[in-house]
Design an enzyme around this catalytic site. Structure first.
Site, PDB file in Angstrom:
ATOM      1  N   ARG A   1       0.891  -1.063   0.121  1.00  0.00           N
ATOM      2  CA  ARG A   1       0.162  -0.027  -0.126  1.00  0.00           C
ATOM      3  C   ARG A   1       0.746   1.351   0.054  1.00  0.00           C
ATOM      4  NH1 ARG A   1      -5.662   0.239   3.445  1.00  0.00           N
ATOM      5  NH2 ARG A   1      -6.784   0.312   1.591  1.00  0.00           N
TER       6      ARG A   1
ATOM      7  N   LYS B   1     -20.755  10.439  15.382  1.00  0.00           N
ATOM      8  CA  LYS B   1     -20.357   9.593  14.197  1.00  0.00           C
ATOM      9  C   LYS B   1     -21.149   8.485  13.770  1.00  0.00           C
ATOM     10  CE  LYS B   1     -18.022   8.042  10.563  1.00  0.00           C
ATOM     11  NZ  LYS B   1     -18.133   8.573   9.243  1.00  0.00           N
TER      12      LYS B   1
ATOM     13  N   CYS C   1     -19.385   1.188   5.780  1.00  0.00           N
ATOM     14  CA  CYS C   1     -19.832   2.013   6.829  1.00  0.00           C
ATOM     15  C   CYS C   1     -21.287   1.972   7.594  1.00  0.00           C
ATOM     16  CB  CYS C   1     -19.453   3.636   6.700  1.00  0.00           C
ATOM     17  SG  CYS C   1     -17.831   4.009   6.616  1.00  0.00           S
TER      18      CYS C   1
HETATM   19  P1  NAI Z   1      -8.645   0.711   5.555  1.00  0.00           P
HETATM   20  O1  NAI Z   1      -8.792  -0.716   5.932  1.00  0.00           O
HETATM   21  O2  NAI Z   1      -8.816   1.043   4.143  1.00  0.00           O
HETATM   22  O3  NAI Z   1      -7.212   1.289   6.161  1.00  0.00           O
HETATM   23  C1  NAI Z   1      -6.553   1.151   7.461  1.00  0.00           C
HETATM   24  C2  NAI Z   1      -5.073   0.946   7.433  1.00  0.00           C
HETATM   25  O4  NAI Z   1      -4.609   0.808   8.532  1.00  0.00           O
HETATM   26  C3  NAI Z   1      -4.912  -0.400   6.471  1.00  0.00           C
HETATM   27  O5  NAI Z   1      -3.960  -0.165   5.544  1.00  0.00           O
HETATM   28  C4  NAI Z   1      -3.738  -1.085   7.623  1.00  0.00           C
HETATM   29  O6  NAI Z   1      -2.685  -1.869   7.024  1.00  0.00           O
HETATM   30  C5  NAI Z   1      -3.429  -0.006   8.480  1.00  0.00           C
HETATM   31  N1  NAI Z   1      -3.033  -0.542   9.733  1.00  0.00           N
HETATM   32  C6  NAI Z   1      -3.559  -1.210  10.743  1.00  0.00           C
HETATM   33  N2  NAI Z   1      -3.238  -1.489  11.844  1.00  0.00           N
HETATM   34  C7  NAI Z   1      -1.983  -0.567  11.703  1.00  0.00           C
HETATM   35  C8  NAI Z   1      -0.856  -0.357  12.753  1.00  0.00           C
HETATM   36  N3  NAI Z   1      -0.688  -0.719  13.903  1.00  0.00           N
HETATM   37  N4  NAI Z   1       0.169   0.330  12.122  1.00  0.00           N
HETATM   38  C9  NAI Z   1       0.094   0.868  10.880  1.00  0.00           C
HETATM   39  N5  NAI Z   1      -0.770   0.566  10.221  1.00  0.00           N
HETATM   40  C10 NAI Z   1      -1.866   0.034  10.712  1.00  0.00           C
HETATM   41  O7  NAI Z   1      -9.516   1.473   6.171  1.00  0.00           O
HETATM   42  P2  NAI Z   1     -10.238   2.773   6.374  1.00  0.00           P
HETATM   43  O8  NAI Z   1     -11.775   2.689   5.211  1.00  0.00           O
HETATM   44  O9  NAI Z   1      -9.357   4.104   5.786  1.00  0.00           O
HETATM   45  O10 NAI Z   1     -11.264   3.311   7.593  1.00  0.00           O
HETATM   46  C11 NAI Z   1     -10.310   3.853   8.538  1.00  0.00           C
HETATM   47  C12 NAI Z   1     -11.323   4.123   9.794  1.00  0.00           C
HETATM   48  O11 NAI Z   1     -12.027   5.018   9.487  1.00  0.00           O
HETATM   49  C13 NAI Z   1     -12.255   2.917  10.182  1.00  0.00           C
HETATM   50  O12 NAI Z   1     -12.667   2.958  11.334  1.00  0.00           O
HETATM   51  C14 NAI Z   1     -13.271   3.308   9.467  1.00  0.00           C
HETATM   52  O13 NAI Z   1     -14.568   2.832  10.070  1.00  0.00           O
HETATM   53  C15 NAI Z   1     -13.433   4.830   9.362  1.00  0.00           C
HETATM   54  N6  NAI Z   1     -14.300   5.486   8.254  1.00  0.00           N
HETATM   55  C16 NAI Z   1     -14.115   5.024   7.065  1.00  0.00           C
HETATM   56  C17 NAI Z   1     -14.842   5.701   6.062  1.00  0.00           C
HETATM   57  C18 NAI Z   1     -14.862   5.391   4.515  1.00  0.00           C
HETATM   58  O14 NAI Z   1     -15.546   5.627   3.862  1.00  0.00           O
HETATM   59  N7  NAI Z   1     -13.985   4.350   4.417  1.00  0.00           N
HETATM   60  C19 NAI Z   1     -15.499   7.111   6.149  1.00  0.00           C
HETATM   61  C20 NAI Z   1     -15.219   7.596   7.677  1.00  0.00           C
HETATM   62  C21 NAI Z   1     -14.524   6.645   8.616  1.00  0.00           C
END
Ligand code: NAI
Length: 468
Positions: free
Chosen positions: A41, A222, A278
């Site tokens: 990524r 949220k 979500c």
């Molecule tokens: P995602 O899965 O695309 O990205 C999360 C990233 O965090 C992954 O690339 C993962 O490798 C990384 N990660 C996990 N643990 C880690 C660690 N200890 N150290 C470093 N990197 C680590 O998830 P996304 O969609 O970005 O969502 C993130 C948060 O935001 C979630 O809680 C989601 O519910 C929330 N959210 C998502 C929205 C959306 O439209 N996708 C909108 C608003 C909030």
């Protein structure tokens, strides 16, 4: 006031990537580093040709504007944490698959691991911002972990700053959000930390749109915002079923209802059902929260929103089968769109997955076309990430490079994602190649119904009682 000079964002996903890229663009005086444990990524974020890991209109320009200047992507999580004054925690919070609250509660393992990492490697005080969506009172758990493991002299102030961006319009939303919400403890230190983050946003967002509230209100807002948006869609979808049975038209009903300024016109479009990472997840988190507070009636209310969505998806799949003379065995169904909505490549919880599974269980052959979703992703979703054997699915499903290709020789076309390009396809040529009668199921009510009928298609839309 505390001045923020270096920001690190843990998690380079759909949220962390675009949000912090926009912070970097709008705040050239702040160094922003986005870190992730996922090497591929990070490599994609650093791609010399800007083939970024996620697709969002406008994102490439934002990254081009500041990558290498004050925006960096790295796998050096510890170094990023150690250097920063402010840390966004933007890791994933999937729904628990097992244990207490399975299927409902958020899995906070990634949050906890990231929090412990922060405590371990920090040698100076930090503002820690929870960006991920989390259940109420997660900030308190984070604080307990940080304080129990802090090095002497390190202070941690925790803020809640949930992200309201919508995929597909993420950059637009981040440039001009309806509001930015920051929750903090109401202590002097909490308010100071809150002011520091508010100052970062004030570089491009008008002050009156930056709302500051208590920590728990921010966390709950949220979940509430998501559940209420999901509820609006389910409400209009449940009206669509009545429209189909009575001959009313749901688009007309939604238009009339939305003219009431108390209701408003947005987000009242009937469809095959909502998807995305979500709406369902946070509605279920809210159900779980209500249950754990012994508020069973409240839990039932929000659960009904999710049940209605499942009903809508099933109803639509069943309608396809019923309309095709009660059998689709061996028939060819062309599915247009696989992403959960237009202008994104994200497929999480996409209704396309449920629909195709339904068609496969009826032993249909399925072709799929989506302008942004790769074949490998479609196969991952249809095999439930390897939980189901791939071979029968590969035999029955063909991913095509164009809509035209997918529709060739089909018995029926099912529009699942509202990609604009589907509206103006060369429908006459498509009709010529199809088995007759040629059916179209418009799961998003985007097609020009009358034109298609004139060509000779049998058109089935959502929420209209019109005859074929
Ligand atoms: P995602 O899965 O695309 O990205 C999360 C990233 O965090 C992954 O690339 C993962 O490798 C990384 N990660 C996990 N643990 C880690 C660690 N200890 N150290 C470093 N990197 C680590 O998830 P996304 O969609 O970005 O969502 C993130 C948060 O935001 C979630 O809680 C989601 O519910 C929330 N959210 C998502 C929205 C959306 O439209 N996708 C909108 C608003 C909030």
């Amino acid at each position: 006031p505390i001045e923020v000079k270096k920001i690190v964002c843990i998690g380079a996903g759909y949220v962390g990537g675009p949000t912090c890229a926009v912070v970097a663009l709008k705040c050239p005086h702040i160094q922003v580093t986005i870190v992730d444990v996922n090497q591929s990524r990070i490599d994609a974020w650093n791609d010399p040709d800007f083939n970024l890991p996620i697709y969002e209109p406008g994102l490439v320009d934002v990254v081009k504007g500041c990558r290498g200047r004050n925006l960096f992507f790295s796998t050096e999580v510890d170094k990023g944490i150690a250097e920063a004054d402010l840390i966004f925690v933007s890791v994933n919070t999937p729904t628990k698959k097992s244990g207490l609250g399975a299927g409902f509660a958020a899995d906070l393992n990634y949050i906890e691991l990231a929090t412990r990492r922060i405590a371990e490697v920090s040698t100076s005080s930090k503002i820690v911002v929870e960006k991920s969506t989390v259940p109420c009172r997660t900030a308190e758990s984070m604080r307990t972990i940080l304080e129990a493991n802090a090095k002497p002299g390190c202070r941690f102030d925790i803020l809640s700053n949930p992200e309201f961006l919508a995929e597909g319009t993420a950059i637009e939303d981040l440039f001009a959000p309806d509001r930015v919400l920051i929750g903090s403890l109401q202590s002097q230190e909490g308010l100071d930390a809150c002011a520091a983050l508010a100052n970062v946003y004030a570089n491009w967002i008008p002050k009156e749109r930056i709302l500051t509230v208590g920590l728990w209100s921010s966390e709950l807002s949220k979940l509430a915002a998501n559940a209420m948006l999901a509820q609006r869609i389910s409400s209009v979808n449940m009206l669509s079923a009545i429209c189909e049975a009575t001959g009313a038209n749901v688009d007309e009903v939604a238009y009339a209802v939305g003219k009431d300024s108390r209701v408003g016109p947005k987000f009242l479009k009937a469809s095959v059902g909502f998807g995305g990472s979500c709406f369902q997840k946070y509605s279920l988190n809210l159900v779980y929260l209500a249950r754990s507070l012994n508020l069973e009636e409240v839990a039932r209310y929000w659960y009904a929103v999710v049940e209605a969505n499942d009903y809508q998806k099933n109803r639509f799949a069943k309608k396809v089968v019923d309309t095709l003379f009660n059998t689709i065995t061996g028939k060819k169904i062309a599915v247009l769109g696989f992403a959960f909505k237009a202008d994104t490549g994200d497929t999480r919880e996409s209704p396309a997955i449920d629909l195709i599974n339904h068609f496969l269980s009826e032993r249909a052959r399925v072709t799929v076309y989506d302008p942004e979703v790769q074949e490998s992703q479609i196969m991952l979703d249809l095999t439930d990430y390897g939980a189901k054997p791939a071979e029968p699915i590969q035999k029955a499903v063909t991913v095509c490079p164009s809509a035209l290709e997918a529709c060739k020789g089909a018995d029926a076309i099912v529009v699942v994602t509202e990609w604009k390009e589907f509206v103006n396809l060369d429908w006459q040529s498509i009709h010529d190649t199809m088995n007759k009668p040629a059916f179209i199921f418009d799961g998003r009510n985007i097609l020009k119904r009358q034109e298609l009928k004139n060509i000779g298609f049998k058109v089935v839309s959502i929420g209209t009682g019109d005859r074929l």
